[in-house]
Design an enzyme around this catalytic site. Structure first.
Site, PDB file in Angstrom:
ATOM      1  N   LYS A 105     -18.228   1.720   4.637  1.00  0.00           N
ATOM      2  CA  LYS A 105     -16.836   1.851   4.188  1.00  0.00           C
ATOM      3  C   LYS A 105     -16.708   1.518   2.704  1.00  0.00           C
ATOM      4  O   LYS A 105     -17.121   0.443   2.256  1.00  0.00           O
ATOM      5  CB  LYS A 105     -15.930   0.932   5.012  1.00  0.00           C
ATOM      6  CG  LYS A 105     -14.456   1.054   4.671  1.00  0.00           C
ATOM      7  CD  LYS A 105     -13.904   2.445   5.001  1.00  0.00           C
ATOM      8  CE  LYS A 105     -12.454   2.594   4.570  1.00  0.00           C
ATOM      9  NZ  LYS A 105     -11.537   1.791   5.394  1.00  0.00           N
ATOM     10  N   HIS A 118      -8.884  -1.077  13.147  1.00  0.00           N
ATOM     11  CA  HIS A 118      -9.002  -2.470  12.733  1.00  0.00           C
ATOM     12  C   HIS A 118      -8.787  -3.362  13.966  1.00  0.00           C
ATOM     13  O   HIS A 118      -7.730  -3.324  14.582  1.00  0.00           O
ATOM     14  CB  HIS A 118      -7.965  -2.807  11.669  1.00  0.00           C
ATOM     15  CG  HIS A 118      -8.136  -2.042  10.396  1.00  0.00           C
ATOM     16  ND1 HIS A 118      -8.931  -2.462   9.355  1.00  0.00           N
ATOM     17  CD2 HIS A 118      -7.612  -0.849  10.005  1.00  0.00           C
ATOM     18  CE1 HIS A 118      -8.891  -1.582   8.373  1.00  0.00           C
ATOM     19  NE2 HIS A 118      -8.093  -0.591   8.739  1.00  0.00           N
ATOM     20  N   HIS A 158     -11.031   5.362  13.305  1.00  0.00           N
ATOM     21  CA  HIS A 158     -10.639   4.402  12.252  1.00  0.00           C
ATOM     22  C   HIS A 158      -9.778   3.322  12.895  1.00  0.00           C
ATOM     23  O   HIS A 158      -8.594   3.526  13.149  1.00  0.00           O
ATOM     24  CB  HIS A 158      -9.857   5.095  11.139  1.00  0.00           C
ATOM     25  CG  HIS A 158      -9.588   4.197   9.965  1.00  0.00           C
ATOM     26  ND1 HIS A 158     -10.064   4.470   8.700  1.00  0.00           N
ATOM     27  CD2 HIS A 158      -8.895   3.031   9.843  1.00  0.00           C
ATOM     28  CE1 HIS A 158      -9.678   3.522   7.865  1.00  0.00           C
ATOM     29  NE2 HIS A 158      -8.969   2.635   8.548  1.00  0.00           N
ATOM     30  N   HIS A 203     -11.673   4.893   1.571  1.00  0.00           N
ATOM     31  CA  HIS A 203     -10.257   4.632   1.340  1.00  0.00           C
ATOM     32  C   HIS A 203      -9.941   5.248  -0.022  1.00  0.00           C
ATOM     33  O   HIS A 203     -10.275   4.686  -1.068  1.00  0.00           O
ATOM     34  CB  HIS A 203      -9.969   3.130   1.335  1.00  0.00           C
ATOM     35  CG  HIS A 203      -8.517   2.800   1.145  1.00  0.00           C
ATOM     36  ND1 HIS A 203      -7.756   2.203   2.138  1.00  0.00           N
ATOM     37  CD2 HIS A 203      -7.668   2.988   0.097  1.00  0.00           C
ATOM     38  CE1 HIS A 203      -6.512   2.034   1.696  1.00  0.00           C
ATOM     39  NE2 HIS A 203      -6.444   2.509   0.458  1.00  0.00           N
ATOM     40  N   ASP A 209      -5.984   4.034  12.416  1.00  0.00           N
ATOM     41  CA  ASP A 209      -5.790   2.991  11.413  1.00  0.00           C
ATOM     42  C   ASP A 209      -4.873   1.903  11.969  1.00  0.00           C
ATOM     43  O   ASP A 209      -4.081   1.299  11.233  1.00  0.00           O
ATOM     44  CB  ASP A 209      -5.222   3.565  10.108  1.00  0.00           C
ATOM     45  CG  ASP A 209      -5.308   2.568   8.946  1.00  0.00           C
ATOM     46  OD1 ASP A 209      -6.108   1.625   9.043  1.00  0.00           O
ATOM     47  OD2 ASP A 209      -4.554   2.722   7.966  1.00  0.00           O
ATOM     48  N   HIS A 243      -7.601   8.220   6.679  1.00  0.00           N
ATOM     49  CA  HIS A 243      -6.132   8.192   6.737  1.00  0.00           C
ATOM     50  C   HIS A 243      -5.464   8.978   5.597  1.00  0.00           C
ATOM     51  O   HIS A 243      -4.755   8.422   4.767  1.00  0.00           O
ATOM     52  CB  HIS A 243      -5.609   6.753   6.778  1.00  0.00           C
ATOM     53  CG  HIS A 243      -6.311   5.785   5.866  1.00  0.00           C
ATOM     54  ND1 HIS A 243      -6.519   5.999   4.521  1.00  0.00           N
ATOM     55  CD2 HIS A 243      -6.843   4.561   6.131  1.00  0.00           C
ATOM     56  CE1 HIS A 243      -7.135   4.969   3.983  1.00  0.00           C
ATOM     57  NE2 HIS A 243      -7.352   4.080   4.951  1.00  0.00           N
TER      58      HIS A 243
END
Length: 454
Positions: A206, A122, A120, A244, A356, A282
Site C-alpha cells: 500500500k 480497514h 479494500h 491512495h 474502504d 477508492h
C-alpha cells in the site's frame, strides 16, 4: 409448364409470405414501394410477384408461377423457420439463465450471487478489530486488509502477526480469509518484498503519500527515488501496488488532489514501469475513471466504495455538518459520482468492490477534529445493489462484487453463494460495544436490499 394454383395453395403461399414479411423484412427488398399504395385485394398478388422476381422467375398478378419457383420458395421458408427456431432457443436459454439468478416469490425479488470479496478494508486492531470484523466476515469471503495501524505494518513479520490477530478475532464458524498488505515507506527494501511474496500471505503493497489520510504520516515522500528499486522488485514478484491517489501539497485544493496525483505521479509511473500492476484505491473522480480506462486492462484496476457511488459532497453539509459522511478521499461533485456509477455499471472488468469501510468510535467522529472514515461494512452490499438496480444493471452486479477483483489479483473465485432479497430493513442507529459506540453508514435509514447467506 405453367399451371394455375388452386385456392388452398394460394392461401398457403400467402401465409408463408406474411410470416416471411414479419420475420425477414429485408427479403422483400425487391418489392416496389408502390405495392403499399395498391388496393387491399391487390397487395398479396403484388407481394407474390416480388417474391417470384426474387427467386429469378417471372410471375404475374394472376398467380401463375411454375413449380420450380414454389419449390425454391418452400425451401426458403423452411430455412427461415429453422433460423427463427434457433433464435427462440437462444432467447429461451438466456431467459432461463437469468431466471436462475433473479427469482420472484410473490412480490419479493431475490438475487443469488457468488459470495463477494472486499478488496479494500480497514479492520483496525485490539477491541475495535474484535467489534467490527464479524460485520465484514458475515458478507465477504476474503478482504485485502489495509496496513495503516499504529505502528504501521511495514514488514512481513508484522503482517503475519496481524493476520493471526484477525483470525483469532473471527467468529468460530467463519471462513473469512484476510489477505495482508505491507505499508510502503521510503525505507522499505527490495528484500522485504521478496519475503512478503514468499510468505504466501501478503497480496499487495500500500502506497500512502505521507500525510494523505489516517495514520499515513510514515508514508512515501520520494516514490521515484528511494522507492523505485522496491517498485522494480514488485514487478519481479508480481505484487500489486495499491495506491491512495492524492497529493498532499497544501497549495492544491482538496477536491483536485486526485486529479493532480494522476497527472504528476500515476501517469509517469505507468510510463516508467508498464509491467507494474496497480490498483487505484477508492476512486472519486471522472479523471480517475478516464485514467483507469486508458490503461491496459489487466495492469491497472480500481476499487470503488458505496459512499462514492451514492453520495456527493453535498452530503457533508446538508442539515448541518455531517461528520459520519466524512471520509478521505473526500466526497466529490455530482458529476464525478455519476461518472463512477456509469463506469462500474458498464460491465468493465477494471472496476471492483472495495468498501474502504473504516470504523471510528462515535466520540472520535463527533468532535472538534473528527476522524475521516465511514463504517459501511453492514450496509455495503445493500447499497451496491441499490446502485446497480437504479442503473438497470443488476445483471452486472455479480461481476463487480465477486469476479473482477479476484480475476485481477489472479485468485480463484469464491464457490459459496449469498442471496440479496428485495426486502426493506432498518439500519441500526448505533452499534454498541464495551469500548464505545460506532455509527454505521445510513444509520437509522431504511434500505431496500437485505443480505442472507445460502
Amino acid at each position: 409448364m405453367i399451371k394455375t394454383l388452386s385456392l388452398p395453395c394460394q392461401v398457403c403461399i400467402y401465409i408463408l409470405i406474411v410470416v416471411l414479411f414479419i420475420f425477414h423484412f429485408h427479403a422483400f427488398s425487391s418489392i416496389p414501394f408502390s405495392v403499399f399504395t395498391k388496393k387491399k385485394k391487390d397487395i398479396f398478388p403484388a407481394i407474390l410477384h416480388g417474391m417470384c422476381r426474387m427467386f429469378g422467375e417471372k410471375g404475374s398478378h394472376g398467380i401463375n408461377i411454375n413449380k420450380g419457383c414454389i419449390w425454391n420458395l418452400l425451401l426458403f421458408c423452411m430455412d427461415k423457420c429453422r433460423m427463427f427456431g434457433e433464435m427462440v432457443f437462444r432467447l429461451s436459454s438466456k431467459r432461463f439463465e437469468n431466471h436462475r439468478r433473479f427469482n420472484c416469490k410473490g412480490t419479493m425479488m431475490e438475487l443469488s450471487i457468488t459470495q463477494p470479496d472486499d478488496w479494500h478494508l480497514h479492520l483496525r486492531d485490539g477491541d475495535l478489530l474484535e467489534g467490527v470484523i464479524p460485520h465484514s466476515a458475515k458478507h465477504f469471503g476474503r478482504a485485502i486488509v489495509m496496513p495503516n495501524l499504529k505502528p504501521p505494518i511495514t514488514t512481513t513479520a508484522a503482517a503475519l502477526a496481524y493476520r493471526e490477530s484477525i483470525l483469532k478475532a473471527l467468529p468460530k464458524d467463519s471462513s473469512f480469509t484476510p489477505l495482508m498488505t505491507l505499508y510502503l515507506t521510503d525505507m522499505t527494501s527490495p528484500d522485504e518484498i521478496k519475503r512478503a511474496k514468499k510468505s504466501g500471505a501478503v497480496y499487495g503493497v500500500k502506497l500512502y503519500p505521507a500525510g494523505a489520510t489516517t495514520n499515513s504520516q510514515d508514508g512515501v515522500t520520494d516514490l521515484f527515488g528511494k522507492c523505485f528499486p522496491v517498485l522494480e522488485e514488485m514487478v519481479e514478484q508480481d505484487l500489486p501496488l495499491l495506491v491512495h491517489g492524492e497529493v498532499t501539497n497544501p497549495n492544491v485544493d482538496i477536491f483536485d488532489r486526485e486529479k493532480v496525483y494522476i497527472e504528476t505521479i500515476l501517469e509517469p509511473l505507468v510510463q516508467k514501469l508498464p509491467q507494474l500492476k496497480i490498483v487505484m484505491e477508492h476512486i472519486t473522480t471522472m479523471d480517475a475513471v478516464k485514467f483507469v480506462m486508458s490503461c491496459k486492462e489487466d495492469s491497472v484496476g480500481a476499487t470503488v466504495t458505496p459512499q462514492h457511488l451514492i453520495l456527493n459532497r453535498n452530503a457533508l453539509f446538508q442539515g448541518g455538518l455531517q461528520p459520519h459522511n466524512y471520509c478521505l478521499p473526500v466526497l466529490k461533485r455530482e458529476i464525478h459520482r455519476q461518472a463512477i456509477v456509469s463506469a462500474v455499471t458498464s460491465g468493465s472488468k477494471r472496476f471492483f468492490l472495495g468498501t474502504d469501510s473504516a470504523p471510528h468510535e462515535k466520540r472520535k467522529k463527533e468532535c472538534a477534529c473528527g476522524c475521516a472514515g465511514i463504517f459501511n461494512a453492514p450496509v455495503a452490499l445493500s447499497l451496491y445493489a441499490k446502485v446497480f438496480e437504479e442503473a438497470g444493471a443488476l445483471n452486472k452486479l455479480e461481476a463487480f462484487t465477486s469476479f473482477n477483483g479476484s480475476d485481477f489479483y489472479g485468485l480463484p473465485r469464491n464457490k459459496s453463494k449469498l442471496t440479496l432479497k428485495k426486502a426493506p430493513w432498518k439500519v441500526p442507529e448505533l452499534l454498541s460495544f464495551p469500548f464505545g459506540d460506532i455509527v454505521p453508514m445510513f444509520a437509522g435509514e431504511t434500505l431496500e436490499w437485505e443480505v442472507s447467506l445460502n
